[in-house]
Design an enzyme around this catalytic site. Structure first.
Site, PDB file in Angstrom:
ATOM      1  N   SER A   8       1.391  -0.835   0.028  1.00  0.00           N
ATOM      2  CA  SER A   8      -0.216   0.223  -0.083  1.00  0.00           C
ATOM      3  C   SER A   8       0.907   1.472  -0.090  1.00  0.00           C
ATOM      4  O   SER A   8       1.746   1.449   1.495  1.00  0.00           O
ATOM      5  CB  SER A   8      -0.379  -1.149   1.467  1.00  0.00           C
ATOM      6  OG  SER A   8      -1.283   1.397   1.367  1.00  0.00           O
ATOM      7  N   HIS A  33      -1.097  -1.569  -4.295  1.00  0.00           N
ATOM      8  CA  HIS A  33      -2.485  -0.747  -3.399  1.00  0.00           C
ATOM      9  C   HIS A  33      -2.518   0.268  -3.439  1.00  0.00           C
ATOM     10  O   HIS A  33      -1.201   1.467  -2.921  1.00  0.00           O
ATOM     11  CB  HIS A  33      -2.460  -1.731  -2.186  1.00  0.00           C
ATOM     12  CG  HIS A  33      -4.054  -1.640  -1.553  1.00  0.00           C
ATOM     13  ND1 HIS A  33      -5.028  -2.276  -2.135  1.00  0.00           N
ATOM     14  CD2 HIS A  33      -4.547  -0.903  -0.882  1.00  0.00           C
ATOM     15  CE1 HIS A  33      -5.854  -1.992  -1.225  1.00  0.00           C
ATOM     16  NE2 HIS A  33      -5.651  -1.024  -0.278  1.00  0.00           N
ATOM     17  N   ASP A  35      -4.730   3.898  -1.615  1.00  0.00           N
ATOM     18  CA  ASP A  35      -6.393   4.194  -0.984  1.00  0.00           C
ATOM     19  C   ASP A  35      -6.687   5.512  -0.965  1.00  0.00           C
ATOM     20  O   ASP A  35      -5.208   6.491  -1.194  1.00  0.00           O
ATOM     21  CB  ASP A  35      -5.149   3.987   0.214  1.00  0.00           C
ATOM     22  CG  ASP A  35      -5.387   2.068   0.664  1.00  0.00           C
ATOM     23  OD1 ASP A  35      -6.555   2.035   0.914  1.00  0.00           O
ATOM     24  OD2 ASP A  35      -3.417   2.545   1.494  1.00  0.00           O
ATOM     25  N   MET A  37      -8.932   8.612   0.130  1.00  0.00           N
ATOM     26  CA  MET A  37      -9.772   9.340   1.064  1.00  0.00           C
ATOM     27  C   MET A  37      -9.637   9.889   0.483  1.00  0.00           C
ATOM     28  O   MET A  37      -9.586  11.112   0.001  1.00  0.00           O
ATOM     29  CB  MET A  37      -8.478   8.936   2.247  1.00  0.00           C
ATOM     30  CG  MET A  37      -7.925   7.521   2.510  1.00  0.00           C
ATOM     31  SD  MET A  37      -7.157   8.008   4.217  1.00  0.00           S
ATOM     32  CE  MET A  37      -6.502   5.787   4.075  1.00  0.00           C
ATOM     33  N   HIS A  66      -8.132   1.756  -3.803  1.00  0.00           N
ATOM     34  CA  HIS A  66      -9.324   1.196  -2.534  1.00  0.00           C
ATOM     35  C   HIS A  66     -10.023   2.565  -2.522  1.00  0.00           C
ATOM     36  O   HIS A  66      -9.230   3.720  -2.203  1.00  0.00           O
ATOM     37  CB  HIS A  66      -8.604   0.861  -1.220  1.00  0.00           C
ATOM     38  CG  HIS A  66      -9.036   0.715  -0.761  1.00  0.00           C
ATOM     39  ND1 HIS A  66      -8.575   0.242   0.731  1.00  0.00           N
ATOM     40  CD2 HIS A  66     -10.600   0.484  -0.467  1.00  0.00           C
ATOM     41  CE1 HIS A  66      -9.758   0.691   1.914  1.00  0.00           C
ATOM     42  NE2 HIS A  66     -10.656  -0.342   0.797  1.00  0.00           N
ATOM     43  N   MET A  68     -12.590   5.100  -0.796  1.00  0.00           N
ATOM     44  CA  MET A  68     -12.420   5.558   0.567  1.00  0.00           C
ATOM     45  C   MET A  68     -13.432   6.348   0.398  1.00  0.00           C
ATOM     46  O   MET A  68     -12.929   7.668   0.899  1.00  0.00           O
ATOM     47  CB  MET A  68     -11.441   5.236   1.599  1.00  0.00           C
ATOM     48  CG  MET A  68     -11.130   3.589   1.772  1.00  0.00           C
ATOM     49  SD  MET A  68      -9.684   3.777   3.181  1.00  0.00           S
ATOM     50  CE  MET A  68      -8.975   4.068   1.802  1.00  0.00           C
ATOM     51  N   MET A 137     -12.099  -5.411   4.958  1.00  0.00           N
ATOM     52  CA  MET A 137     -11.111  -4.865   6.339  1.00  0.00           C
ATOM     53  C   MET A 137     -10.878  -5.274   7.343  1.00  0.00           C
ATOM     54  O   MET A 137     -11.702  -6.628   7.946  1.00  0.00           O
ATOM     55  CB  MET A 137     -12.059  -2.934   6.529  1.00  0.00           C
ATOM     56  CG  MET A 137     -11.681  -2.611   4.863  1.00  0.00           C
ATOM     57  SD  MET A 137     -10.658  -1.080   4.330  1.00  0.00           S
ATOM     58  CE  MET A 137      -9.452  -0.846   5.491  1.00  0.00           C
ATOM     59  N   ASP A 175      -6.891  -5.930   4.016  1.00  0.00           N
ATOM     60  CA  ASP A 175      -6.541  -4.931   3.855  1.00  0.00           C
ATOM     61  C   ASP A 175      -6.003  -4.315   5.381  1.00  0.00           C
ATOM     62  O   ASP A 175      -7.844  -3.913   6.528  1.00  0.00           O
ATOM     63  CB  ASP A 175      -7.177  -3.665   2.968  1.00  0.00           C
ATOM     64  CG  ASP A 175      -6.552  -2.813   3.095  1.00  0.00           C
ATOM     65  OD1 ASP A 175      -5.444  -2.331   3.969  1.00  0.00           O
ATOM     66  OD2 ASP A 175      -7.016  -2.062   2.801  1.00  0.00           O
TER      67      ASP A 175
END
Ligand code: DX5
Ligand code: ZN
Length: 221
Positions: A8, A33, A35, A37, A66, A68, A137, A175
């Protein structure tokens, strides 16, 4: 089973992203990965499609994005255009999860659904046939470097059982808080893709950290 390792980027040195990605690619990772957000769905902000697009030409890793975000449907085409291979959306964030999954596929990406630690597997009942991966998660999303929540182990096992029983082919990704010490247990429970931020980018030798995560799989029956 040797797991797919998805370092990540959240735990990488943000001033040296290109070099950090090259280090995990040379170190034996298959995926990266990313992330994303929004400060609403989770209490943190990271980066958007512009950064993903800037990194894409510098790596052959599979980009596992991913989201979020509280309205992920508004950004699917942007992340697809930026070079995402996989896009995960949270069931907790989608009013119309089936529509968003179709949107991801139509954009040319592989769809995945993500579940927070306290969200029941029952949320997947009518969508499991339509996804290529489920992301469980193992910490509450928002930050890297948190401690693995052991209560999720039975959930990983239950999802792996369901996959076998229904003869489905989705990948099972975990994750949050994944370390070489924990990897054996989550792989034993049925995980197939390990996201690891701090355990890879926090280690001085990225290749050795990736090898340690993979070794947890090869030592299993
Ligand atoms: C948390 C993110 C994770 C995070 C994992 O919200 O979804 O991908 O980067 O980091 P570690 O492995 O440090 O828990
Ligand atoms: Zn993540």
């Amino acid at each position: 089973m040797i797991p797919i390792i998805a370092p990540s980027l959240l735990a990488a040195d943000f001033a040296r992203l290109k070099e950090e990605i090259a280090a995990v690619e040379e170190g034996g990772a298959e995926w990266l990965h990313l992330d994303i957000m929004d400060g609403l769905f989770v209490p943190n902000l990271t980066f958007g499609p512009g950064v993903v697009a800037a990194l894409r030409p510098h790596s052959r890793l599979v980009f596992d994005v991913h989201l979020m975000l509280s309205r992920p449907e508004n950004f699917i085409s942007e992340f697809a255009a930026a070079g995402a291979d996989w896009i995960s959306v949270h069931v907790e964030a989608c009013h119309h999860i089936h529509r968003v999954v179709q949107q991801i596929r139509a954009a040319g990406c592989r769809p995945a659904v993500a579940l927070n630690p306290a969200t029941s597997l029952s949320a997947l009942e009518y969508i499991l046939q339509d996804v290529d991966m489920v992301l469980l998660m193992t910490v509450n999303p928002g930050f890297g470097g948190q401690e693995f929540i052991p209560g999720v182990i039975p959930k990983i096992r239950a999802l792996a059982d369901l996959k076998r029983r229904l003869k489905l082919n989705f990948l099972l990704e975990v994750d949050g808080g994944i370390t070489p010490a924990i990897a054996g247990e989550v792989l034993g429970a049925g995980a197939e893709v390990l996201v690891a931020g701090s355990a890879v980018f926090g280690a001085p030798d990225r290749a050795r950290a990736i090898a340690a995560l993979k070794a947890a799989g090869s030592s299993m029956a």
